[in-house]
Design a protein around this motif. Structure first.
Motif, PDB file in Angstrom:
ATOM      1  N   THR A  76       0.814  -1.229   0.000  1.00  0.00           N
ATOM      2  CA  THR A  76       0.000   0.000   0.000  1.00  0.00           C
ATOM      3  C   THR A  76       0.840   1.268   0.000  1.00  0.00           C
ATOM      4  N   VAL A  77       2.145   1.150  -0.212  1.00  0.00           N
ATOM      5  CA  VAL A  77       3.036   2.295  -0.048  1.00  0.00           C
ATOM      6  C   VAL A  77       2.723   3.437  -1.016  1.00  0.00           C
ATOM      7  N   ASN A  78       2.184   3.143  -2.179  1.00  0.00           N
ATOM      8  CA  ASN A  78       1.934   4.184  -3.181  1.00  0.00           C
ATOM      9  C   ASN A  78       0.554   4.827  -3.066  1.00  0.00           C
ATOM     10  N   LEU A  79      -0.227   4.397  -2.112  1.00  0.00           N
ATOM     11  CA  LEU A  79      -1.533   5.016  -1.914  1.00  0.00           C
ATOM     12  C   LEU A  79      -1.382   6.366  -1.223  1.00  0.00           C
ATOM     13  N   LYS A  80      -2.399   7.200  -1.346  1.00  0.00           N
ATOM     14  CA  LYS A  80      -2.389   8.468  -0.627  1.00  0.00           C
ATOM     15  C   LYS A  80      -2.418   8.204   0.869  1.00  0.00           C
ATOM     16  N   ARG A  81      -1.960   9.184   1.638  1.00  0.00           N
ATOM     17  CA  ARG A  81      -1.743   8.962   3.067  1.00  0.00           C
ATOM     18  C   ARG A  81      -2.987   8.424   3.779  1.00  0.00           C
ATOM     19  N   GLY A  82      -4.119   9.071   3.569  1.00  0.00           N
ATOM     20  CA  GLY A  82      -5.338   8.621   4.239  1.00  0.00           C
ATOM     21  C   GLY A  82      -5.777   7.248   3.773  1.00  0.00           C
ATOM     22  N   SER A  83      -5.727   7.034   2.465  1.00  0.00           N
ATOM     23  CA  SER A  83      -6.114   5.734   1.913  1.00  0.00           C
ATOM     24  C   SER A  83      -5.152   4.645   2.363  1.00  0.00           C
ATOM     25  N   ARG A  84      -3.868   5.001   2.446  1.00  0.00           N
ATOM     26  CA  ARG A  84      -2.865   4.023   2.880  1.00  0.00           C
ATOM     27  C   ARG A  84      -3.128   3.582   4.319  1.00  0.00           C
TER      28      ARG A  84
END
Length: 247
Positions: free
Chosen positions: A175-183
């Motif tokens: 999940t490292v490339n997801l946006k902060r909240g989504s991650r």
């Protein structure tokens, strides 16, 4: 370890604060300590997911995470097993001893440590009762399969804790490339849902409910270890997805 502390405080200490001061007259400090040790031992393997996420974030996504994860996982589950299988039963036995002679039958084989459970199994197998039962006051009539499950389940939970570190690390990389909240939400969902799924499998596989329902003597050893298939499958799937993401 720091990643686990807030959740530990929330789940264990917060729950114990709610029952202290005790509402029951016999709920002493010793009983509170027993509950603290028992609940901490149970929760720690599930919280190791957060440790895996934190390790991956700090060390990067390399082989160092595996080595550090193994060390931290084994250390934490060793402490968890010590608390749950040795300290908590010993404190519970002392608490029961303080209640008077009416608890002598419950304490017939000593504290419910691995030694006490093994002693109970040997007695039941050597002196099988006319009818098995799961009443607290008659441990000499406990079904041997339930006793074996009681003996093996803490070990299986410890193995789950070690696996959970690696699940957390893989989830972090995935999940490292997801946006902060989504991650954050994705990682929390993976950790919480994975833990709930394992706990559900653990409860469904257990031999207690089938015995109480219709007397079925399901294998206690198999029931203890079978749920580990779920976290192993998670690791295999996440590893496959991570490799595909890398290459």
């Amino acid at each position: 370890m720091g990643a686990m502390l807030p959740w530990l405080l929330l789940l264990v200490v917060g729950n114990l604060i709610l029952i202290w001061p005790p509402l029951e007259q016999d709920a002493t400090l010793l009983r509170w300590l027993w509950l603290f040790a028992e609940q901490t031992a149970f929760v720690l393997p599930f919280l190791l997911f957060a440790a895996g996420v934190a390790l991956a974030r700090k060390l990067g996504y390399s082989k160092r995470v595996r080595r550090a994860g193994a060390v931290i996982g084994i250390s934490v589950v060793a402490a968890s097993h010590l608390l749950g299988s040795w300290v908590a039963p010993s404190w519970n036995d002392r608490y029961l001893a303080g209640l008077g002679p009416e608890t002598e039958d419950m304490r017939r084989f000593g504290p419910r440590t691995p030694v006490g459970i093994t002693r109970n199994i040997r007695f039941v197998e050597t002196n099988p009762p006319e009818e098995y039962a799961l009443r607290a006051g008659t441990p000499h009539r406990f079904p041997p399969n339930v006793l074996r499950w009681e003996l093996h389940a803490p070990l299986a939970l410890a193995v789950f804790g070690v696996l959970n570190v690696f699940i957390g690390a893989l989830a972090a990389e995935l999940t490292v490339n997801l946006k902060r909240g989504s991650r954050r939400n994705a990682r929390m969902a993976i950790g919480v849902l994975g833990g709930i799924a394992f706990l559900t499998c653990h409860l469904l596989a257990g031999p207690v409910e089938p015995f109480l329902r219709d007397g079925t003597m399901r294998s206690g050893v198999t029931a203890a270890w079978l749920p580990l298939g779920l976290p192993v499958a998670e690791i295999l799937v996440f590893s496959y997805l991570v490799r595909g993401k890398r290459y």
